[in-house]
Design a protein around this motif. Structure first.
Motif, PDB file in Angstrom:
ATOM      1  N   TYR A  31       0.830  -1.201   0.000  1.00 55.67           N
ATOM      2  CA  TYR A  31       0.000   0.000   0.000  1.00 55.67           C
ATOM      3  C   TYR A  31       0.868   1.257   0.000  1.00 55.67           C
ATOM      4  O   TYR A  31       0.638   2.194  -0.768  1.00 55.67           O
ATOM      5  CB  TYR A  31      -0.933  -0.009   1.219  1.00 55.67           C
ATOM      6  N   LEU A  32       1.876   1.266   0.854  1.00 51.18           N
ATOM      7  CA  LEU A  32       2.766   2.420   0.954  1.00 51.18           C
ATOM      8  C   LEU A  32       3.524   2.653  -0.347  1.00 51.18           C
ATOM      9  O   LEU A  32       3.630   3.784  -0.827  1.00 51.18           O
ATOM     10  CB  LEU A  32       3.745   2.215   2.117  1.00 51.18           C
ATOM     11  N   MET A  33       4.033   1.599  -0.963  1.00 49.39           N
ATOM     12  CA  MET A  33       4.783   1.728  -2.206  1.00 49.39           C
ATOM     13  C   MET A  33       3.874   2.124  -3.375  1.00 49.39           C
ATOM     14  O   MET A  33       4.306   2.805  -4.294  1.00 49.39           O
ATOM     15  CB  MET A  33       5.509   0.419  -2.543  1.00 49.39           C
ATOM     16  N   THR A  34       2.621   1.694  -3.326  1.00 50.61           N
ATOM     17  CA  THR A  34       1.692   1.984  -4.415  1.00 50.61           C
ATOM     18  C   THR A  34       1.070   3.369  -4.296  1.00 50.61           C
ATOM     19  O   THR A  34       0.973   4.097  -5.283  1.00 50.61           O
ATOM     20  CB  THR A  34       0.566   0.925  -4.452  1.00 50.61           C
ATOM     21  N   PHE A  35       0.659   3.746  -3.113  1.00 47.90           N
ATOM     22  CA  PHE A  35      -0.093   4.990  -2.930  1.00 47.90           C
ATOM     23  C   PHE A  35       0.682   6.077  -2.193  1.00 47.90           C
ATOM     24  O   PHE A  35       0.181   7.192  -2.044  1.00 47.90           O
ATOM     25  CB  PHE A  35      -1.407   4.707  -2.197  1.00 47.90           C
ATOM     26  N   GLY A  36       1.875   5.746  -1.710  1.00 47.18           N
ATOM     27  CA  GLY A  36       2.658   6.726  -0.963  1.00 47.18           C
ATOM     28  C   GLY A  36       3.371   7.704  -1.866  1.00 47.18           C
ATOM     29  O   GLY A  36       3.583   7.464  -3.051  1.00 47.18           O
ATOM     30  N   VAL A  45       2.086   8.336   3.376  1.00 46.95           N
ATOM     31  CA  VAL A  45       0.689   8.500   2.997  1.00 46.95           C
ATOM     32  C   VAL A  45       0.081   9.364   4.086  1.00 46.95           C
ATOM     33  O   VAL A  45       0.254   9.088   5.271  1.00 46.95           O
ATOM     34  CB  VAL A  45      -0.050   7.141   2.906  1.00 46.95           C
ATOM     35  N   THR A  46      -0.617  10.412   3.699  1.00 41.60           N
ATOM     36  CA  THR A  46      -1.176  11.334   4.687  1.00 41.60           C
ATOM     37  C   THR A  46      -2.686  11.407   4.564  1.00 41.60           C
ATOM     38  O   THR A  46      -3.266  10.951   3.587  1.00 41.60           O
ATOM     39  CB  THR A  46      -0.590  12.751   4.511  1.00 41.60           C
ATOM     40  N   GLY A  47      -3.307  12.002   5.572  1.00 41.24           N
ATOM     41  CA  GLY A  47      -4.750  12.185   5.568  1.00 41.24           C
ATOM     42  C   GLY A  47      -5.496  10.875   5.793  1.00 41.24           C
ATOM     43  O   GLY A  47      -4.962   9.903   6.337  1.00 41.24           O
ATOM     44  N   PHE A  48      -6.750  10.849   5.359  1.00 38.00           N
ATOM     45  CA  PHE A  48      -7.590   9.655   5.528  1.00 38.00           C
ATOM     46  C   PHE A  48      -6.967   8.389   4.927  1.00 38.00           C
ATOM     47  O   PHE A  48      -7.044   7.327   5.552  1.00 38.00           O
ATOM     48  CB  PHE A  48      -8.985   9.897   4.930  1.00 38.00           C
ATOM     49  N   PRO A  49      -6.324   8.457   3.745  1.00 40.75           N
ATOM     50  CA  PRO A  49      -5.714   7.238   3.190  1.00 40.75           C
ATOM     51  C   PRO A  49      -4.673   6.586   4.105  1.00 40.75           C
ATOM     52  O   PRO A  49      -4.416   5.390   4.004  1.00 40.75           O
ATOM     53  CB  PRO A  49      -5.082   7.726   1.884  1.00 40.75           C
ATOM     54  N   ALA A  50      -4.101   7.355   5.021  1.00 41.34           N
ATOM     55  CA  ALA A  50      -3.125   6.791   5.958  1.00 41.34           C
ATOM     56  C   ALA A  50      -3.779   5.815   6.931  1.00 41.34           C
ATOM     57  O   ALA A  50      -3.103   4.982   7.546  1.00 41.34           O
ATOM     58  CB  ALA A  50      -2.422   7.909   6.725  1.00 41.34           C
ATOM     59  N   ILE A  52      -6.021   3.505   6.058  1.00 41.54           N
ATOM     60  CA  ILE A  52      -6.395   2.261   5.378  1.00 41.54           C
ATOM     61  C   ILE A  52      -5.612   1.046   5.900  1.00 41.54           C
ATOM     62  O   ILE A  52      -6.211  -0.001   6.141  1.00 41.54           O
ATOM     63  CB  ILE A  52      -6.325   2.435   3.848  1.00 41.54           C
ATOM     64  N   PRO A  53      -4.292   1.138   6.113  1.00 44.65           N
ATOM     65  CA  PRO A  53      -3.601  -0.032   6.695  1.00 44.65           C
ATOM     66  C   PRO A  53      -4.145  -0.411   8.081  1.00 44.65           C
ATOM     67  O   PRO A  53      -4.221  -1.590   8.417  1.00 44.65           O
ATOM     68  CB  PRO A  53      -2.140   0.417   6.776  1.00 44.65           C
ATOM     69  N   LEU A  54      -4.548   0.571   8.876  1.00 43.78           N
ATOM     70  CA  LEU A  54      -5.150   0.290  10.181  1.00 43.78           C
ATOM     71  C   LEU A  54      -6.481  -0.438  10.016  1.00 43.78           C
ATOM     72  O   LEU A  54      -6.772  -1.397  10.727  1.00 43.78           O
ATOM     73  CB  LEU A  54      -5.338   1.569  10.984  1.00 43.78           C
ATOM     74  N   PHE A  55      -7.289   0.025   9.053  1.00 44.88           N
ATOM     75  CA  PHE A  55      -8.554  -0.653   8.757  1.00 44.88           C
ATOM     76  C   PHE A  55      -8.303  -2.088   8.300  1.00 44.88           C
ATOM     77  O   PHE A  55      -9.039  -3.000   8.666  1.00 44.88           O
ATOM     78  CB  PHE A  55      -9.367   0.092   7.703  1.00 44.88           C
ATOM     79  N   PHE A  56      -7.274  -2.292   7.484  1.00 47.40           N
ATOM     80  CA  PHE A  56      -6.940  -3.643   7.023  1.00 47.40           C
ATOM     81  C   PHE A  56      -6.571  -4.528   8.216  1.00 47.40           C
ATOM     82  O   PHE A  56      -7.032  -5.658   8.332  1.00 47.40           O
ATOM     83  CB  PHE A  56      -5.795  -3.618   6.006  1.00 47.40           C
ATOM     84  N   TRP A  57      -5.718  -4.015   9.117  1.00 45.75           N
ATOM     85  CA  TRP A  57      -5.339  -4.779  10.319  1.00 45.75           C
ATOM     86  C   TRP A  57      -6.588  -5.151  11.112  1.00 45.75           C
ATOM     87  O   TRP A  57      -6.745  -6.295  11.529  1.00 45.75           O
ATOM     88  CB  TRP A  57      -4.397  -3.945  11.193  1.00 45.75           C
ATOM     89  N   PHE A  58      -7.467  -4.168  11.313  1.00 47.32           N
ATOM     90  CA  PHE A  58      -8.688  -4.385  12.072  1.00 47.32           C
ATOM     91  C   PHE A  58      -9.546  -5.473  11.424  1.00 47.32           C
ATOM     92  O   PHE A  58     -10.024  -6.390  12.090  1.00 47.32           O
ATOM     93  CB  PHE A  58      -9.468  -3.073  12.172  1.00 47.32           C
TER      94      PHE A  58
END
Length: 139
Positions: A31-36, A45-50, A52-58
């Motif tokens: 995610y970081l390499m693609t959208f960062g 990655v800043t803002g709301f898109p940052a 997304i990895p937390l949502f994925f973990w959850f």
């Protein structure tokens, strides 16, 4: 609390965590390499898109455990977390959250804290399990 016999299963638990967190960190890295955005300090990655990895973990760790009874790593190695306070043994949402909020402590350094607590508690629990009143059994 329920009367239950457990085993430490240290190798299985290590392998399960390795599988699960390899998937989580793999997603994060991709995610970081693609959208960062590349900066002098690396990719960010800043803002709301940052979030997304937390949502994925959850979703991957907490919701899979609550709704399917185990994460992919636990399922592969034949382990299942169970509640010691719910008569049916199913984890509640709050129990799963509690178990995994302490993952960073249980896995530090190199899993030593988790290994020590699993090896020295009556029901082979790590800190997250003790807080959530859960344990992990063979399926």
């Amino acid at each position: 609390m329920r009367e239950i016999q457990t085993k430490p299963n240290l190798f299985k638990r290590f392998l399960s965590a390795l599988i699960d967190y390899s998937i989580v960190f793999g997603f994060f890295y991709t995610y970081l390499m693609t959208f960062g955005t590349e900066t002098s300090e690396g990719y960010v990655v800043t803002g709301f898109p940052a979030l997304i990895p937390l949502f994925f973990w959850f979703f991957y760790i907490v919701l899979l455990e609550v709704f399917y009874g185990a994460t992919i790593g636990n399922s592969i190695v034949g382990l299942k977390p169970i509640s010691l306070i719910n008569h049916n043994g199913e984890l509640s949402f709050s129990q799963s959250i509690k178990r995994h909020l302490l993952d960073p402590i249980d896995m530090f350094p190199f899993g030593l804290i988790g290994i020590l607590t699993i090896s020295n508690t009556e029901k082979n629990q790590r800190l997250g399990d003790l807080w959530a009143k859960t344990t992990v059994i063979n399926t």
